[in-house]
Design a protein around this motif. Sequence first.
Motif, PDB file in Angstrom:
ATOM      1  N   GLU A 117       0.659  -1.379  -0.029  1.00 56.32           N
ATOM      2  CA  GLU A 117      -0.272  -0.005   0.051  1.00 56.32           C
ATOM      3  C   GLU A 117       0.736   1.201  -0.015  1.00 56.32           C
ATOM      4  O   GLU A 117       1.907   1.444   1.082  1.00 56.32           O
ATOM      5  CB  GLU A 117      -1.426   0.285   1.145  1.00 56.32           C
ATOM      6  N   VAL A 118       0.606   2.761  -0.664  1.00 57.71           N
ATOM      7  CA  VAL A 118       1.241   3.533  -0.651  1.00 57.71           C
ATOM      8  C   VAL A 118       0.401   4.692   0.230  1.00 57.71           C
ATOM      9  O   VAL A 118      -0.467   4.925  -0.013  1.00 57.71           O
ATOM     10  CB  VAL A 118       1.351   4.492  -2.395  1.00 57.71           C
ATOM     11  N   VAL A 119       1.290   5.644   0.570  1.00 51.81           N
ATOM     12  CA  VAL A 119       0.848   6.630   1.401  1.00 51.81           C
ATOM     13  C   VAL A 119       1.526   7.952   0.921  1.00 51.81           C
ATOM     14  O   VAL A 119       2.760   7.745   0.519  1.00 51.81           O
ATOM     15  CB  VAL A 119       0.471   6.671   2.537  1.00 51.81           C
ATOM     16  N   ASP A 120       1.131   9.213   0.848  1.00 51.53           N
ATOM     17  CA  ASP A 120       1.703   9.998   0.315  1.00 51.53           C
ATOM     18  C   ASP A 120       2.602  10.936   1.418  1.00 51.53           C
ATOM     19  O   ASP A 120       2.337  10.091   2.294  1.00 51.53           O
ATOM     20  CB  ASP A 120       0.841  10.893  -0.092  1.00 51.53           C
ATOM     21  N   CYS A 121       2.785  11.658   1.703  1.00 50.84           N
ATOM     22  CA  CYS A 121       3.926  12.715   2.377  1.00 50.84           C
ATOM     23  C   CYS A 121       3.123  13.003   3.552  1.00 50.84           C
ATOM     24  O   CYS A 121       3.444  13.887   4.564  1.00 50.84           O
ATOM     25  CB  CYS A 121       4.703  13.777   1.987  1.00 50.84           C
ATOM     26  N   LEU A 122       1.237  13.335   3.231  1.00 50.12           N
ATOM     27  CA  LEU A 122       0.631  13.729   4.756  1.00 50.12           C
ATOM     28  C   LEU A 122       0.419  12.714   5.071  1.00 50.12           C
ATOM     29  O   LEU A 122      -1.095  12.857   6.610  1.00 50.12           O
ATOM     30  CB  LEU A 122      -0.469  15.091   3.853  1.00 50.12           C
ATOM     31  N   GLY A 123       0.636  11.148   4.553  1.00 46.15           N
ATOM     32  CA  GLY A 123       0.020  10.019   5.802  1.00 46.15           C
ATOM     33  C   GLY A 123      -1.967   9.747   4.994  1.00 46.15           C
ATOM     34  O   GLY A 123      -1.650   9.000   5.903  1.00 46.15           O
ATOM     35  N   ARG A 124      -1.839  10.424   3.959  1.00 47.95           N
ATOM     36  CA  ARG A 124      -2.716   9.923   3.384  1.00 47.95           C
ATOM     37  C   ARG A 124      -3.204   8.591   2.507  1.00 47.95           C
ATOM     38  O   ARG A 124      -1.949   8.484   1.520  1.00 47.95           O
ATOM     39  CB  ARG A 124      -4.030  10.471   2.577  1.00 47.95           C
ATOM     40  N   LYS A 125      -4.268   7.684   2.921  1.00 47.18           N
ATOM     41  CA  LYS A 125      -3.955   6.422   2.352  1.00 47.18           C
ATOM     42  C   LYS A 125      -3.898   6.562   1.089  1.00 47.18           C
ATOM     43  O   LYS A 125      -5.272   7.420   0.015  1.00 47.18           O
ATOM     44  CB  LYS A 125      -5.144   5.381   2.359  1.00 47.18           C
ATOM     45  N   CYS A 126      -3.359   6.210  -0.767  1.00 44.68           N
ATOM     46  CA  CYS A 126      -3.703   6.334  -1.741  1.00 44.68           C
ATOM     47  C   CYS A 126      -3.472   5.150  -2.522  1.00 44.68           C
ATOM     48  O   CYS A 126      -5.353   5.580  -2.461  1.00 44.68           O
ATOM     49  CB  CYS A 126      -1.573   6.991  -2.500  1.00 44.68           C
ATOM     50  N   ARG A 127      -3.266   4.340  -2.718  1.00 43.54           N
ATOM     51  CA  ARG A 127      -3.995   3.458  -3.360  1.00 43.54           C
ATOM     52  C   ARG A 127      -2.564   2.643  -2.769  1.00 43.54           C
ATOM     53  O   ARG A 127      -1.956   1.906  -2.107  1.00 43.54           O
ATOM     54  CB  ARG A 127      -4.135   3.456  -4.580  1.00 43.54           C
ATOM     55  N   SER A 128      -3.421   1.229  -3.368  1.00 40.25           N
ATOM     56  CA  SER A 128      -2.883  -0.078  -3.386  1.00 40.25           C
ATOM     57  C   SER A 128      -2.167  -0.689  -4.473  1.00 40.25           C
ATOM     58  O   SER A 128      -2.540  -0.081  -5.846  1.00 40.25           O
ATOM     59  CB  SER A 128      -4.024  -1.668  -2.582  1.00 40.25           C
ATOM     60  N   LEU A 129      -0.875  -0.911  -4.374  1.00 42.49           N
ATOM     61  CA  LEU A 129      -0.431  -1.073  -5.743  1.00 42.49           C
ATOM     62  C   LEU A 129      -1.451  -2.822  -6.305  1.00 42.49           C
ATOM     63  O   LEU A 129      -1.198  -3.486  -5.619  1.00 42.49           O
ATOM     64  CB  LEU A 129       0.798  -1.989  -5.014  1.00 42.49           C
ATOM     65  N   PRO A 130      -0.685  -3.373  -7.759  1.00 41.49           N
ATOM     66  CA  PRO A 130      -1.366  -4.577  -8.148  1.00 41.49           C
ATOM     67  C   PRO A 130      -0.639  -5.380  -6.974  1.00 41.49           C
ATOM     68  O   PRO A 130       0.670  -5.100  -7.116  1.00 41.49           O
ATOM     69  CB  PRO A 130      -0.795  -3.970  -9.953  1.00 41.49           C
ATOM     70  N   PRO A 131      -1.177  -6.856  -7.685  1.00 37.32           N
ATOM     71  CA  PRO A 131      -0.652  -7.272  -6.742  1.00 37.32           C
ATOM     72  C   PRO A 131       0.686  -7.688  -7.630  1.00 37.32           C
ATOM     73  O   PRO A 131       1.256  -7.649  -8.735  1.00 37.32           O
ATOM     74  CB  PRO A 131      -1.682  -8.759  -7.063  1.00 37.32           C
ATOM     75  N   MET A 132       1.784  -8.301  -6.914  1.00 40.61           N
ATOM     76  CA  MET A 132       2.870  -8.822  -7.727  1.00 40.61           C
ATOM     77  C   MET A 132       3.150 -10.331  -7.933  1.00 40.61           C
ATOM     78  O   MET A 132       1.766 -10.665  -7.570  1.00 40.61           O
ATOM     79  CB  MET A 132       4.091  -8.938  -6.512  1.00 40.61           C
ATOM     80  N   PRO A 133       3.101  -9.665  -9.347  1.00 40.92           N
ATOM     81  CA  PRO A 133       3.364 -10.649 -10.623  1.00 40.92           C
ATOM     82  C   PRO A 133       3.114 -12.401  -9.551  1.00 40.92           C
ATOM     83  O   PRO A 133       4.535 -12.598  -9.138  1.00 40.92           O
ATOM     84  CB  PRO A 133       3.830 -10.561 -12.045  1.00 40.92           C
ATOM     85  N   GLY A 134       3.072 -13.856 -10.338  1.00 42.19           N
ATOM     86  CA  GLY A 134       3.808 -14.835  -9.729  1.00 42.19           C
ATOM     87  C   GLY A 134       2.621 -15.055  -8.577  1.00 42.19           C
ATOM     88  O   GLY A 134       1.845 -14.555  -7.887  1.00 42.19           O
ATOM     89  N   PRO A 135       3.413 -16.677  -8.479  1.00 37.73           N
ATOM     90  CA  PRO A 135       2.854 -16.875  -7.266  1.00 37.73           C
ATOM     91  C   PRO A 135       3.370 -15.884  -5.790  1.00 37.73           C
ATOM     92  O   PRO A 135       4.025 -15.718  -5.796  1.00 37.73           O
ATOM     93  CB  PRO A 135       3.414 -18.403  -7.360  1.00 37.73           C
ATOM     94  N   GLY A 136       2.277 -16.707  -4.750  1.00 36.68           N
ATOM     95  CA  GLY A 136       2.647 -15.804  -3.830  1.00 36.68           C
ATOM     96  C   GLY A 136       3.388 -16.233  -3.115  1.00 36.68           C
ATOM     97  O   GLY A 136       4.294 -17.048  -2.977  1.00 36.68           O
ATOM     98  N   LYS A 137       4.464 -14.479  -2.875  1.00 36.76           N
ATOM     99  CA  LYS A 137       5.865 -15.696  -1.819  1.00 36.76           C
ATOM    100  C   LYS A 137       6.104 -15.419  -1.406  1.00 36.76           C
ATOM    101  O   LYS A 137       5.226 -14.273  -0.242  1.00 36.76           O
ATOM    102  CB  LYS A 137       7.156 -14.920  -2.915  1.00 36.76           C
ATOM    103  N   ALA A 138       7.047 -15.838   0.156  1.00 33.97           N
ATOM    104  CA  ALA A 138       7.154 -15.118   1.238  1.00 33.97           C
ATOM    105  C   ALA A 138       8.644 -15.126   1.388  1.00 33.97           C
ATOM    106  O   ALA A 138       9.366 -15.906   0.466  1.00 33.97           O
ATOM    107  CB  ALA A 138       7.090 -16.201   2.438  1.00 33.97           C
ATOM    108  N   GLY A 139       9.850 -14.873   2.419  1.00 32.21           N
ATOM    109  CA  GLY A 139      10.660 -14.533   2.643  1.00 32.21           C
ATOM    110  C   GLY A 139      11.388 -13.711   1.036  1.00 32.21           C
ATOM    111  O   GLY A 139      13.588 -13.960   1.373  1.00 32.21           O
TER     112      GLY A 139
END
Lengths: 185, 182
Positions: A117-139
Amino acid sequence: MPDLAVGKKRFIQPNMCFTNLTNQDKSTLSQSDNCFFSEALSEDYSPILPGLPDDVAEYCLALVPRSNFPAMGGVCKRWRSFIQSKAFTTVRKLAGMLEEWLYFLTTDCEEKESHWEVVDCLGRKCRSLPPMPGPGKAGFGVVVLNGKLLVMAGYSALEGTASASAEVHQYDSCLNRYGFLKHST
Amino acid sequence: MAERGESSEAVMLKKTEEEKLRKGKMIVGDESKAGYEEEGKKVKLVTSDGVTMEVEISIVKEMEIIQTFIGATDTDDSFIFPISNVSSHILNQIIELVKGEYDQELAKKLSHDELKEILVAANYLNMKTLFHFIATAIANVIQNKSVEFVRDFFGIVNDFTEEEEAELRKTNAWAFEGVDED
């Protein structure tokens, strides 16, 4: 009208000295004419804004707030490559238009998948990023380079078997877009 | 500074002024500007279409290119400054904008071509406030507008293929949110 002819003669050279005198203290306003004409001569050259020297046009684009960049990247190829370039960041810095955004990695309510997720410099939530490509990963590892977010390696668990990943995804924060970074094997 | 000034400016001076220069009366630096700071005083500028316009000193003060020249030479009231990259129409627009203290409402009345010409003129005359004002007006045109509107307004050719454009729309969901009505 003989006067006019004399006048014209007198004016040709003074212009040249005007240029000489003012180039010294131009910082944001640069010597547009020169680069405009030399570039205009090459064949497949397309200006950023038709009718304007590129350095002037670049300054105009730099004054547009950042959230507009993904849309601007769809105008034409020239704009797209300029918005992705380091030069664009430099011009925006000069124009005092750099906006700091904070990206954070979080999980959804079921705590299964993670997303950015992204917030701008004033702390307002802007939006979520598109999902990362590929299968869900950890680590995986994350690093920021020149305004690009690199998501590297990690492992993914598919049907109970975990497999390590050597993939590197690059997220372009200006264009809001993921891409693959190719690696040699 | 003085040496550079002498060699390039001499061309522009009238005979009498050249003589003064030879007699060593040339003043370099801020002192020479003092004479131009009187209220209501005007400076003559001749535009690209050959029109001589008398412009108030308060406006000419923003034109750093002219200021540099005034500051470096011994010019008098009769001196005519050639600004061969700027038409009388555009100079009139510039005067109006400066007098109107850079009101965004004034900028909205300007056509796309006028915006561009004023921006080029501001760059040439080295008018920093005007340059930033017009560049901001152009940035405002781009902001929150659809790509089609932007292309149309600036006369930009769409060089993406249909496939590329479809791909852009698919992967660029943000880009098409919150677009103003054209």
